[in-house]
Design a protein around this motif. Structure first.
Motif, PDB file in Angstrom:
ATOM      1  N   LEU A 266       0.835  -1.195   0.000  1.00 22.13           N
ATOM      2  CA  LEU A 266       0.000   0.000   0.000  1.00 22.13           C
ATOM      3  C   LEU A 266       0.873   1.250   0.000  1.00 22.13           C
ATOM      4  O   LEU A 266       1.995   1.238   0.511  1.00 22.13           O
ATOM      5  N   GLU A 267       0.341   2.326  -0.542  1.00 16.32           N
ATOM      6  CA  GLU A 267       1.014   3.610  -0.454  1.00 16.32           C
ATOM      7  C   GLU A 267       0.479   4.328   0.776  1.00 16.32           C
ATOM      8  O   GLU A 267      -0.686   4.716   0.821  1.00 16.32           O
ATOM      9  N   TRP A 268       1.332   4.496   1.769  1.00 12.57           N
ATOM     10  CA  TRP A 268       0.976   5.154   3.014  1.00 12.57           C
ATOM     11  C   TRP A 268       1.322   6.632   2.893  1.00 12.57           C
ATOM     12  O   TRP A 268       2.434   6.994   2.510  1.00 12.57           O
ATOM     13  N   MET A 269       0.371   7.498   3.224  1.00 10.85           N
ATOM     14  CA  MET A 269       0.570   8.946   3.154  1.00 10.85           C
ATOM     15  C   MET A 269       0.881   9.492   4.544  1.00 10.85           C
ATOM     16  O   MET A 269       0.344   9.005   5.539  1.00 10.85           O
ATOM     17  N   TYR A 270       1.733  10.489   4.579  1.00 12.10           N
ATOM     18  CA  TYR A 270       2.090  11.169   5.826  1.00 12.10           C
ATOM     19  C   TYR A 270       2.492  12.598   5.470  1.00 12.10           C
ATOM     20  O   TYR A 270       2.787  12.909   4.311  1.00 12.10           O
ATOM     21  N   LEU A 271       2.487  13.491   6.438  1.00  9.60           N
ATOM     22  CA  LEU A 271       2.854  14.884   6.193  1.00  9.60           C
ATOM     23  C   LEU A 271       4.326  15.004   5.848  1.00  9.60           C
ATOM     24  O   LEU A 271       5.179  14.386   6.492  1.00  9.60           O
ATOM     25  N   VAL A 272       4.620  15.808   4.827  1.00  8.28           N
ATOM     26  CA  VAL A 272       6.007  16.074   4.456  1.00  8.28           C
ATOM     27  C   VAL A 272       6.715  16.690   5.662  1.00  8.28           C
ATOM     28  O   VAL A 272       6.171  17.546   6.349  1.00  8.28           O
ATOM     29  N   GLY A 273       7.908  16.224   5.918  1.00  7.66           N
ATOM     30  CA  GLY A 273       8.698  16.742   7.027  1.00  7.66           C
ATOM     31  C   GLY A 273       8.446  16.044   8.349  1.00  7.66           C
ATOM     32  O   GLY A 273       9.085  16.353   9.340  1.00  7.66           O
ATOM     33  N   ALA A 274       7.518  15.097   8.377  1.00  7.98           N
ATOM     34  CA  ALA A 274       7.166  14.431   9.628  1.00  7.98           C
ATOM     35  C   ALA A 274       7.852  13.079   9.800  1.00  7.98           C
ATOM     36  O   ALA A 274       7.663  12.424  10.810  1.00  7.98           O
ATOM     37  N   TRP A 275       8.651  12.650   8.831  1.00  9.23           N
ATOM     38  CA  TRP A 275       9.181  11.285   8.853  1.00  9.23           C
ATOM     39  C   TRP A 275      10.026  10.998  10.084  1.00  9.23           C
ATOM     40  O   TRP A 275       9.994   9.893  10.616  1.00  9.23           O
ATOM     41  N   ASP A 276      10.780  11.957  10.554  1.00 12.24           N
ATOM     42  CA  ASP A 276      11.701  11.716  11.673  1.00 12.24           C
ATOM     43  C   ASP A 276      11.043  11.853  13.042  1.00 12.24           C
ATOM     44  O   ASP A 276      11.718  11.722  14.066  1.00 12.24           O
ATOM     45  N   GLU A 277       9.758  12.112  13.092  1.00 10.17           N
ATOM     46  CA  GLU A 277       9.038  12.202  14.363  1.00 10.17           C
ATOM     47  C   GLU A 277       7.804  11.306  14.291  1.00 10.17           C
ATOM     48  O   GLU A 277       7.420  10.843  13.221  1.00 10.17           O
ATOM     49  N   ALA A 278       7.197  11.039  15.425  1.00  9.21           N
ATOM     50  CA  ALA A 278       5.980  10.217  15.445  1.00  9.21           C
ATOM     51  C   ALA A 278       4.904  10.902  14.603  1.00  9.21           C
ATOM     52  O   ALA A 278       4.693  12.103  14.724  1.00  9.21           O
ATOM     53  N   HIS A 279       4.264  10.136  13.726  1.00  9.72           N
ATOM     54  CA  HIS A 279       3.270  10.721  12.835  1.00  9.72           C
ATOM     55  C   HIS A 279       2.215   9.689  12.452  1.00  9.72           C
ATOM     56  O   HIS A 279       2.435   8.489  12.565  1.00  9.72           O
ATOM     57  N   LEU A 280       1.092  10.202  12.007  1.00 13.35           N
ATOM     58  CA  LEU A 280       0.003   9.370  11.515  1.00 13.35           C
ATOM     59  C   LEU A 280       0.267   9.020  10.064  1.00 13.35           C
ATOM     60  O   LEU A 280       0.697   9.877   9.286  1.00 13.35           O
ATOM     61  N   GLU A 281       0.011   7.768   9.696  1.00 17.75           N
ATOM     62  CA  GLU A 281       0.109   7.322   8.308  1.00 17.75           C
ATOM     63  C   GLU A 281      -1.257   6.817   7.885  1.00 17.75           C
ATOM     64  O   GLU A 281      -1.944   6.136   8.653  1.00 17.75           O
ATOM     65  N   VAL A 282      -1.666   7.165   6.675  1.00 13.29           N
ATOM     66  CA  VAL A 282      -3.003   6.843   6.167  1.00 13.29           C
ATOM     67  C   VAL A 282      -2.859   6.186   4.809  1.00 13.29           C
ATOM     68  O   VAL A 282      -2.088   6.654   3.966  1.00 13.29           O
ATOM     69  N   ALA A 283      -3.608   5.104   4.583  1.00 13.44           N
ATOM     70  CA  ALA A 283      -3.609   4.426   3.278  1.00 13.44           C
ATOM     71  C   ALA A 283      -5.050   4.214   2.824  1.00 13.44           C
ATOM     72  O   ALA A 283      -5.887   3.744   3.595  1.00 13.44           O
ATOM     73  N   LEU A 284      -5.321   4.572   1.587  1.00 17.96           N
ATOM     74  CA  LEU A 284      -6.616   4.296   0.970  1.00 17.96           C
ATOM     75  C   LEU A 284      -6.493   2.956   0.260  1.00 17.96           C
ATOM     76  O   LEU A 284      -5.614   2.768  -0.583  1.00 17.96           O
ATOM     77  N   LEU A 285      -7.352   2.014   0.642  1.00 16.19           N
ATOM     78  CA  LEU A 285      -7.273   0.699   0.040  1.00 16.19           C
ATOM     79  C   LEU A 285      -7.793   0.714  -1.389  1.00 16.19           C
ATOM     80  O   LEU A 285      -8.668   1.516  -1.722  1.00 16.19           O
ATOM     81  N   PRO A 286      -7.272  -0.189  -2.232  1.00 19.07           N
ATOM     82  CA  PRO A 286      -7.775  -0.274  -3.605  1.00 19.07           C
ATOM     83  C   PRO A 286      -9.294  -0.454  -3.593  1.00 19.07           C
ATOM     84  O   PRO A 286      -9.832  -1.190  -2.776  1.00 19.07           O
ATOM     85  N   GLY A 287      -9.961   0.252  -4.461  1.00 16.98           N
ATOM     86  CA  GLY A 287     -11.417   0.226  -4.487  1.00 16.98           C
ATOM     87  C   GLY A 287     -12.021   1.386  -3.715  1.00 16.98           C
ATOM     88  O   GLY A 287     -13.173   1.732  -3.896  1.00 16.98           O
ATOM     89  N   GLY A 288     -11.245   1.998  -2.811  1.00 19.96           N
ATOM     90  CA  GLY A 288     -11.688   3.181  -2.095  1.00 19.96           C
ATOM     91  C   GLY A 288     -12.758   2.962  -1.044  1.00 19.96           C
ATOM     92  O   GLY A 288     -13.393   3.907  -0.607  1.00 19.96           O
ATOM     93  N   GLU A 289     -12.940   1.732  -0.580  1.00 24.28           N
ATOM     94  CA  GLU A 289     -13.987   1.445   0.400  1.00 24.28           C
ATOM     95  C   GLU A 289     -13.518   1.582   1.848  1.00 24.28           C
ATOM     96  O   GLU A 289     -14.323   1.771   2.742  1.00 24.28           O
TER      97      GLU A 289
END
Length: 99
Positions: A18-41
């Motif tokens: 999956l492609e996990w999205m996160y805020l640019v610049g947040a990689w080196d700190e604790a952050h939320l990651e969000v993935a939209l599953l195929p089909g968008g459900e």
């Protein structure tokens, strides 16, 4: 309705593809990651500090959350510009604001 635009980056993990999205610049700190599953459900959410635990939301739950977040940010922006001592905590991708 308030519109907030944030720049996100994506990173794919070989174990789930999956492609996990996160805020640019947040990689080196604790952050939320969000993935939209195929089909968008469904939307999967996880914290970078524990990628083995995933919360699964329906797309409807995600849109409800996003619309509440947008409305809250608009209200908070009005409060900040109207004076008073109010200061928000957390930001996009942060779960520290009581959600």
């Amino acid at each position: 309705m308030a519109l907030s635009v944030r720049t996100v980056a994506t990173r794919a993990w070989p174990n789930d593809g999956l492609e996990w999205m996160y805020l640019v610049g947040a990689w080196d700190e604790a952050h939320l990651e969000v993935a939209l599953l195929p089909g968008g459900e469904e939307v999967w959410l996880r914290m970078s500090t524990d990628r083995s635990s995933v919360a699964v939301w329906s797309i409807e739950q995600w849109w409800d959350f996003a619309s509440q977040r947008g409305a809250a940010e608009g209200l908070n922006r009005r409060r900040r510009t109207n004076g008073g001592g109010w200061r928000g905590s957390g930001g996009a991708g942060s779960l520290s604001n009581g959600r």
